[in-house]
Design a protein around this motif. Sequence first.
Motif, PDB file in Angstrom:
ATOM      1  N   ARG A  98     -15.975  43.396 -20.681  1.00 42.14           N
ATOM      2  CA  ARG A  98     -15.384  43.591 -19.354  1.00 42.14           C
ATOM      3  C   ARG A  98     -14.232  44.576 -19.404  1.00 42.14           C
ATOM      4  O   ARG A  98     -14.084  45.430 -18.525  1.00 42.14           O
ATOM      5  CB  ARG A  98     -14.924  42.241 -18.791  1.00 42.14           C
ATOM      6  CG  ARG A  98     -14.226  42.339 -17.437  1.00 42.14           C
ATOM      7  CD  ARG A  98     -15.137  42.933 -16.374  1.00 42.14           C
ATOM      8  NE  ARG A  98     -16.168  41.998 -15.969  1.00 42.14           N
ATOM      9  CZ  ARG A  98     -17.242  42.365 -15.260  1.00 42.14           C
ATOM     10  NH1 ARG A  98     -17.425  43.633 -14.915  1.00 42.14           N
ATOM     11  NH2 ARG A  98     -18.151  41.471 -14.920  1.00 42.14           N
ATOM     12  N   ARG A  99     -13.414  44.459 -20.423  1.00 39.99           N
ATOM     13  CA  ARG A  99     -12.285  45.388 -20.550  1.00 39.99           C
ATOM     14  C   ARG A  99     -12.767  46.833 -20.658  1.00 39.99           C
ATOM     15  O   ARG A  99     -12.191  47.744 -20.049  1.00 39.99           O
ATOM     16  CB  ARG A  99     -11.458  45.028 -21.785  1.00 39.99           C
ATOM     17  CG  ARG A  99     -10.210  45.887 -21.965  1.00 39.99           C
ATOM     18  CD  ARG A  99      -9.510  45.568 -23.264  1.00 39.99           C
ATOM     19  NE  ARG A  99     -10.252  46.013 -24.432  1.00 39.99           N
ATOM     20  CZ  ARG A  99     -10.270  47.280 -24.871  1.00 39.99           C
ATOM     21  NH1 ARG A  99      -9.596  48.226 -24.215  1.00 39.99           N
ATOM     22  NH2 ARG A  99     -10.954  47.605 -25.946  1.00 39.99           N
ATOM     23  N   ARG A 103     -14.066  46.461 -13.824  1.00 39.22           N
ATOM     24  CA  ARG A 103     -14.497  45.448 -12.863  1.00 39.22           C
ATOM     25  C   ARG A 103     -15.663  45.910 -12.005  1.00 39.22           C
ATOM     26  O   ARG A 103     -16.315  45.100 -11.348  1.00 39.22           O
ATOM     27  CB  ARG A 103     -13.339  45.070 -11.925  1.00 39.22           C
ATOM     28  CG  ARG A 103     -12.053  44.669 -12.607  1.00 39.22           C
ATOM     29  CD  ARG A 103     -12.201  43.547 -13.609  1.00 39.22           C
ATOM     30  NE  ARG A 103     -12.845  42.346 -13.082  1.00 39.22           N
ATOM     31  CZ  ARG A 103     -13.046  41.246 -13.778  1.00 39.22           C
ATOM     32  NH1 ARG A 103     -12.673  41.197 -15.055  1.00 39.22           N
ATOM     33  NH2 ARG A 103     -13.623  40.203 -13.236  1.00 39.22           N
ATOM     34  N   ASP A 104     -15.905  47.218 -11.952  1.00 36.69           N
ATOM     35  CA  ASP A 104     -16.917  47.735 -11.027  1.00 36.69           C
ATOM     36  C   ASP A 104     -18.306  47.831 -11.642  1.00 36.69           C
ATOM     37  O   ASP A 104     -19.262  48.182 -10.944  1.00 36.69           O
ATOM     38  CB  ASP A 104     -16.492  49.118 -10.506  1.00 36.69           C
ATOM     39  CG  ASP A 104     -15.225  49.050  -9.671  1.00 36.69           C
ATOM     40  OD1 ASP A 104     -14.989  47.987  -9.051  1.00 36.69           O
ATOM     41  OD2 ASP A 104     -14.471  50.040  -9.643  1.00 36.69           O
ATOM     42  N   GLY A 125     -16.622  35.250 -15.671  1.00 31.33           N
ATOM     43  CA  GLY A 125     -16.824  36.346 -14.739  1.00 31.33           C
ATOM     44  C   GLY A 125     -18.088  37.152 -14.935  1.00 31.33           C
ATOM     45  O   GLY A 125     -18.256  38.207 -14.309  1.00 31.33           O
ATOM     46  N   ASP A 127     -21.690  38.704 -14.570  1.00 28.79           N
ATOM     47  CA  ASP A 127     -22.461  38.976 -13.352  1.00 28.79           C
ATOM     48  C   ASP A 127     -23.829  38.319 -13.390  1.00 28.79           C
ATOM     49  O   ASP A 127     -24.443  38.095 -12.348  1.00 28.79           O
ATOM     50  CB  ASP A 127     -22.604  40.484 -13.161  1.00 28.79           C
ATOM     51  CG  ASP A 127     -21.264  41.127 -12.887  1.00 28.79           C
ATOM     52  OD1 ASP A 127     -20.756  40.993 -11.763  1.00 28.79           O
ATOM     53  OD2 ASP A 127     -20.702  41.741 -13.818  1.00 28.79           O
TER      54      ASP A 127
END
Length: 216
Positions: A98-99, A103-104, A125, A127
Amino acid sequence: MADALCRLYLITPPRIDDLAAYGHVLGQTLDAGDVAALQVRLKDAPDEIVTAAVDVLLPIAHARGVAVILNDRPDLAARLGCDGVHVGQDDAPYAEARRLVGRDRMVGVTCHDSRHLAMEAAEAGADYVAFGAFFPTTTKDAKTRPEPEILTIWQETMEVPCVAIGGITPENARGLAAAGADFLAVCSGVWSHGDGPAAAVKALNAEIAKGLAERA
Protein backbone atom coordinates in the motif's frame (compact mmCIF):
# COMPACT_ATOMS: atom_id res chain seq x y z
CA MET A 1 -30.50 -5.09 -2.77
CA ALA A 2 -28.16 -4.80 -5.73
CA ASP A 3 -27.95 -7.71 -8.12
CA ALA A 4 -25.10 -10.11 -7.35
CA LEU A 5 -22.14 -9.85 -9.66
CA CYS A 6 -19.31 -12.17 -10.58
CA ARG A 7 -16.79 -11.23 -13.24
CA LEU A 8 -13.75 -12.68 -14.92
CA TYR A 9 -10.25 -11.81 -13.74
CA LEU A 10 -7.75 -13.05 -16.33
CA ILE A 11 -4.17 -13.94 -15.50
CA THR A 12 -1.50 -13.96 -18.19
CA PRO A 13 0.42 -17.13 -19.01
CA PRO A 14 3.52 -17.48 -16.82
CA ARG A 15 5.71 -16.84 -19.87
CA ILE A 16 5.07 -14.77 -22.99
CA ASP A 17 7.56 -15.48 -25.78
CA ASP A 18 6.08 -13.18 -28.46
CA LEU A 19 4.56 -10.06 -26.94
CA ALA A 20 3.17 -8.70 -30.18
CA ALA A 21 1.40 -11.95 -31.03
CA TYR A 22 0.09 -12.33 -27.50
CA GLY A 23 -1.14 -8.75 -27.50
CA HIS A 24 -3.18 -9.48 -30.62
CA VAL A 25 -4.69 -12.58 -29.02
CA LEU A 26 -5.35 -10.67 -25.80
CA GLY A 27 -7.33 -8.04 -27.65
CA GLN A 28 -9.51 -10.68 -29.29
CA THR A 29 -9.94 -12.43 -25.96
CA LEU A 30 -11.03 -9.29 -24.13
CA ASP A 31 -13.44 -8.47 -26.95
CA ALA A 32 -15.14 -11.85 -26.55
CA GLY A 33 -16.97 -11.09 -23.30
CA ASP A 34 -16.98 -9.38 -19.94
CA VAL A 35 -13.55 -9.22 -18.27
CA ALA A 36 -12.93 -7.03 -15.23
CA ALA A 37 -9.17 -7.29 -14.83
CA LEU A 38 -5.96 -8.67 -16.27
CA GLN A 39 -3.17 -9.71 -13.93
CA VAL A 40 0.29 -9.63 -15.46
CA ARG A 41 1.94 -12.57 -13.73
CA LEU A 42 5.47 -13.29 -14.97
CA LYS A 43 7.04 -14.94 -11.94
CA ASP A 44 10.79 -14.45 -11.54
CA ALA A 45 11.08 -12.55 -14.83
CA PRO A 46 13.62 -9.70 -14.82
CA ASP A 47 12.29 -6.17 -14.51
CA GLU A 48 12.90 -5.37 -18.17
CA ILE A 49 10.72 -8.29 -19.26
CA VAL A 50 7.91 -7.30 -16.92
CA THR A 51 8.20 -3.68 -18.03
CA ALA A 52 8.04 -4.62 -21.71
CA ALA A 53 4.98 -6.77 -21.08
CA VAL A 54 3.12 -4.05 -19.21
CA ASP A 55 4.03 -1.47 -21.85
CA VAL A 56 2.38 -3.64 -24.52
CA LEU A 57 -0.54 -5.14 -22.59
CA LEU A 58 -1.73 -2.20 -20.48
CA PRO A 59 -2.94 -0.05 -23.41
CA ILE A 60 -4.77 -3.05 -24.91
CA ALA A 61 -6.56 -3.71 -21.62
CA HIS A 62 -7.29 -0.06 -20.83
CA ALA A 63 -8.77 0.51 -24.27
CA ARG A 64 -11.41 -2.05 -23.28
CA GLY A 65 -11.98 -0.80 -19.74
CA VAL A 66 -10.04 -3.68 -18.19
CA ALA A 67 -7.94 -2.97 -15.09
CA VAL A 68 -4.32 -4.14 -15.09
CA ILE A 69 -2.94 -5.70 -11.91
CA LEU A 70 0.73 -6.57 -11.56
CA ASN A 71 1.68 -9.64 -9.58
CA ASP A 72 4.17 -9.40 -6.70
CA ARG A 73 5.80 -6.05 -7.50
CA PRO A 74 4.15 -2.97 -5.97
CA ASP A 75 7.17 -0.85 -6.85
CA LEU A 76 6.89 -1.69 -10.54
CA ALA A 77 3.10 -1.47 -10.48
CA ALA A 78 3.32 2.14 -9.36
CA ARG A 79 6.13 3.06 -11.73
CA LEU A 80 4.50 1.47 -14.79
CA GLY A 81 1.05 2.95 -14.22
CA CYS A 82 -0.77 -0.29 -13.40
CA ASP A 83 -4.14 -0.10 -11.68
CA GLY A 84 -2.97 -2.20 -8.78
CA VAL A 85 -0.85 -5.01 -7.43
CA HIS A 86 -1.53 -8.51 -6.15
CA VAL A 87 0.62 -9.84 -3.33
CA GLY A 88 0.88 -13.32 -1.85
CA GLN A 89 1.59 -14.26 1.72
CA ASP A 90 5.28 -14.67 0.83
CA ASP A 91 5.51 -11.38 -1.08
CA ALA A 92 5.58 -7.80 0.18
CA PRO A 93 3.31 -7.33 3.22
CA TYR A 94 0.06 -5.49 2.58
CA ALA A 95 1.23 -2.35 4.38
CA GLU A 96 4.40 -2.16 2.29
CA ALA A 97 2.46 -2.75 -0.92
CA ARG A 98 0.00 0.00 0.00
CA ARG A 99 2.79 2.40 0.82
CA LEU A 100 4.40 1.82 -2.56
CA VAL A 101 1.29 1.99 -4.76
CA GLY A 102 -0.60 4.65 -2.80
CA ARG A 103 -4.27 4.93 -1.95
CA ASP A 104 -5.51 5.28 -5.53
CA ARG A 105 -4.38 1.87 -6.75
CA MET A 106 -5.77 -1.53 -5.82
CA VAL A 107 -4.03 -4.02 -3.56
CA GLY A 108 -5.25 -7.61 -3.57
CA VAL A 109 -4.01 -10.27 -1.17
CA THR A 110 -3.77 -14.06 -1.46
CA CYS A 111 -5.37 -15.67 1.58
CA HIS A 112 -5.32 -19.37 0.58
CA ASP A 113 -8.06 -21.12 2.58
CA SER A 114 -7.94 -18.81 5.60
CA ARG A 115 -10.79 -16.52 6.56
CA HIS A 116 -8.52 -15.25 9.34
CA LEU A 117 -5.89 -14.05 6.85
CA ALA A 118 -8.63 -12.62 4.67
CA MET A 119 -10.21 -10.70 7.55
CA GLU A 120 -6.82 -9.30 8.53
CA ALA A 121 -6.23 -8.16 4.96
CA ALA A 122 -9.70 -6.67 4.64
CA GLU A 123 -9.44 -4.82 7.93
CA ALA A 124 -6.04 -3.45 6.88
CA GLY A 125 -7.60 -2.01 3.74
CA ALA A 126 -7.13 -4.59 0.97
CA ASP A 127 -9.34 -4.00 -2.06
CA TYR A 128 -9.96 -7.73 -2.51
CA VAL A 129 -8.96 -11.06 -1.01
CA ALA A 130 -8.25 -14.22 -3.01
CA PHE A 131 -9.06 -17.77 -1.93
CA GLY A 132 -7.72 -20.91 -3.61
CA ALA A 133 -6.76 -23.14 -5.20
CA PHE A 134 -10.24 -24.58 -5.58
CA PHE A 135 -9.19 -27.14 -8.19
CA PRO A 136 -5.93 -28.79 -9.29
CA THR A 137 -3.74 -26.35 -11.17
CA THR A 138 -0.50 -26.55 -13.10
CA THR A 139 0.09 -22.80 -12.98
CA LYS A 140 1.50 -22.77 -9.45
CA ASP A 141 2.22 -25.03 -6.53
CA ALA A 142 -1.05 -24.65 -4.64
CA LYS A 143 -0.66 -24.98 -0.87
CA THR A 144 -4.34 -25.18 0.04
CA ARG A 145 -7.67 -26.46 -1.27
CA PRO A 146 -10.60 -24.50 0.21
CA GLU A 147 -14.22 -25.55 -0.12
CA PRO A 148 -16.63 -23.25 -2.01
CA GLU A 149 -18.40 -22.64 1.29
CA ILE A 150 -15.66 -20.16 2.20
CA LEU A 151 -16.95 -17.90 -0.57
CA THR A 152 -20.51 -18.13 0.72
CA ILE A 153 -19.51 -17.29 4.28
CA TRP A 154 -17.35 -14.41 3.11
CA GLN A 155 -20.10 -13.02 0.90
CA GLU A 156 -22.58 -13.14 3.79
CA THR A 157 -20.32 -11.51 6.36
CA MET A 158 -17.88 -9.16 4.59
CA GLU A 159 -18.13 -6.36 2.04
CA VAL A 160 -14.60 -6.62 0.59
CA PRO A 161 -14.80 -8.56 -2.70
CA CYS A 162 -13.46 -12.10 -2.89
CA VAL A 163 -11.65 -13.73 -5.79
CA ALA A 164 -11.72 -17.48 -6.43
CA ILE A 165 -8.59 -18.88 -8.06
CA GLY A 166 -7.03 -22.18 -9.01
CA GLY A 167 -7.82 -24.56 -11.84
CA ILE A 168 -10.99 -22.74 -12.88
CA THR A 169 -12.43 -23.69 -16.28
CA PRO A 170 -15.80 -23.30 -18.01
CA GLU A 171 -16.64 -26.77 -16.69
CA ASN A 172 -16.33 -25.83 -13.01
CA ALA A 173 -16.88 -22.06 -12.90
CA ARG A 174 -20.63 -22.19 -12.33
CA GLY A 175 -20.42 -23.58 -8.80
CA LEU A 176 -17.97 -20.93 -7.64
CA ALA A 177 -20.13 -18.14 -9.03
CA ALA A 178 -23.13 -19.66 -7.30
CA ALA A 179 -21.19 -20.00 -4.04
CA GLY A 180 -20.46 -16.29 -3.84
CA ALA A 181 -17.26 -15.40 -5.70
CA ASP A 182 -17.13 -11.78 -6.85
CA PHE A 183 -14.41 -12.62 -9.38
CA LEU A 184 -13.08 -15.80 -10.95
CA ALA A 185 -9.35 -15.66 -11.64
CA VAL A 186 -8.51 -17.83 -14.64
CA CYS A 187 -5.25 -18.58 -16.43
CA SER A 188 -4.89 -21.96 -18.16
CA GLY A 189 -8.67 -22.31 -18.37
CA VAL A 190 -8.58 -19.50 -20.94
CA TRP A 191 -5.18 -19.65 -22.64
CA SER A 192 -5.12 -23.45 -22.99
CA HIS A 193 -8.78 -23.89 -23.91
CA GLY A 194 -9.27 -26.30 -26.80
CA ASP A 195 -11.39 -23.86 -28.80
CA GLY A 196 -9.18 -20.89 -28.09
CA PRO A 197 -9.17 -18.15 -25.44
CA ALA A 198 -11.99 -16.10 -26.94
CA ALA A 199 -14.28 -19.13 -26.87
CA ALA A 200 -13.21 -19.75 -23.27
CA VAL A 201 -14.21 -16.23 -22.21
CA LYS A 202 -17.62 -16.65 -23.84
CA ALA A 203 -18.13 -20.01 -22.15
CA LEU A 204 -16.97 -18.75 -18.77
CA ASN A 205 -19.32 -15.78 -18.91
CA ALA A 206 -22.20 -18.09 -19.79
CA GLU A 207 -21.43 -20.35 -16.83
CA ILE A 208 -21.04 -17.37 -14.50
CA ALA A 209 -24.50 -16.17 -15.53
CA LYS A 210 -25.93 -19.59 -14.68
CA GLY A 211 -24.19 -19.54 -11.32
CA LEU A 212 -25.51 -16.08 -10.51
CA ALA A 213 -29.02 -17.20 -11.37
CA GLU A 214 -28.62 -20.03 -8.85
CA ARG A 215 -27.25 -17.60 -6.24
CA ALA A 216 -30.31 -15.36 -6.68
